[in-house]
Design a protein around this motif. Structure first.
Motif: not given
Length: 341
Positions: A53-55, A57-58, A206-207, A223-224, A226-227, A307
């Protein structure tokens, strides 16, 4: 003493203003032997050194999806999450047990530098233990609260923290002294708050940090951007500020920058792809060529836009030089915050 003006320059400069078959750890060392023009002949694993779920991972999932769909890479590609220590746990394994594994790549961002240079939770491993292959994108930090939070803007949070730095719990998906921590404390620091007094709780990605926020275990997360995009669209969170120089487009168009709110806090998050330190010449050449094709493909450009990232490609050589410059900038930043080793 490093002045406030210089600190701001450090944060704004470059990418940081404060940025596969042999999948298992017992992969045979022979996988790094010269593989000839047939490379790759095995499935490829791309590691996100965090939870889902975080940057990272995405980025890993977008990367593998587009490489596979465009047939730039014909071998099967999978994503593996390896959380722990804001990426430091995986980095230790990668630098030792996977140092010759041509079939395992990973994505990272400024923490690969920060974790190696910071005082607390220091990792002995860093960029020097990898083969930088390409920078692909850049993202920005975001200061986020729950949608029903009493905080409506960045300054209302900072005023609360200024009165009592221990009253609010900040959280992020990286260890103290690492990227999400720096995103969290940068606005407070620029607002005149002692950053060492801010209460920060770290999560593995981040998730998990967003889950903590939604569950009431954190008041604010850094956090970032996008996440948190999907949570913003779903009406679950309120983004108080982004750390870009100008407002972002799309779903973030109504979110003011920290600078707009009178807080000179800019933070750019680069993301790139790395191979093992002892990667073969054939594997390195293959991935540099493949990642350049990816960066220039319309499919990747569309994915980046979807994204909420910015396309910012650097080839392996340019990326390596950029990272060398970043190490000097991060060292200065950590010295200012009293977090250097």
């Amino acid at each position: 003493m490093f002045s406030m003006k210089k600190i701001s320059a450090v944060f704004c400069a470059g990418a940081l203003a404060v940025s596969l078959g042999a999948c298992s750890s017992d992969a045979p060392a022979s996988s790094a032997k010269k593989e000839g023009s047939d490379y790759p002949t095995k499935a490829i694993t791309v590691v996100a050194p965090s939870g889902a779920g975080g940057g990272w991972d995405l980025t890993a999932r977008s990367l593998t999806k587009v490489l596979s769909e465009t047939k730039i890479v014909k071998q099967p590609m999978t994503v593996e999450n390896k959380p722990g220590g804001g990426g430091a746990v995986f980095m230790a394994e990668y630098a030792t047990a996977q140092a010759e594994n041509n079939e395992m790549l990973f994505v990272n961002s400024p923490p690969i530098i920060i974790n190696n240079l910071k005082k607390e939770g220091n990792s002995p491993y860093g960029v020097k233990n990898t083969t930088p292959l390409a920078q692909l994108t850049k993202d920005y930090g975001a200061i986020v609260v729950k949608e029903d939070s009493k905080f409506k803007d960045l300054k209302s949070v900072l005023e609360e923290v200024k009165k009592d730095p221990s009253k609010l719990t900040f959280a992020g998906g990286s260890a103290p002294g690492s990227m999400d921590h720096l995103i969290s404390i940068l606005p407070a620091y620029k607002y005149g708050v002692d950053p060492t007094k801010v209460k920060y709780v770290s999560y593995d990605g981040g998730g998990e940090a967003i889950t903590a926020l939604l569950g009431g275990n954190a008041d604010v997360i850094g956090t970032d951007a996008s996440s948190v995009k999907e949570f913003l669209k779903a009406g679950k969170v309120r983004v108080l500020a982004v750390t870009s120089a100008e407002r972002l487009a799309g779903d973030f168009k109504d979110v003011p920058t920290a600078k707009e709110q009178g807080v000179e806090a800019e933070f750019t998050i680069w993301r790139g792809v790395f191979g093992p330190e002892k990667m073969s010449d054939d594997a390195k050449a293959y991935w540099e060529k493949s990642l350049e094709k990816l960066a220039n493909s319309p499919e990747w450009k569309k994915e980046v836009e979807t994204q909420g990232w910015d396309l910012d490609y650097k080839n392996g050589e340019d990326f390596k030089k950029f990272l060398e410059d970043q190490e000097g900038q991060v060292q200065q930043l950590l010295e200012v915050l009293g977090m250097q080793k």
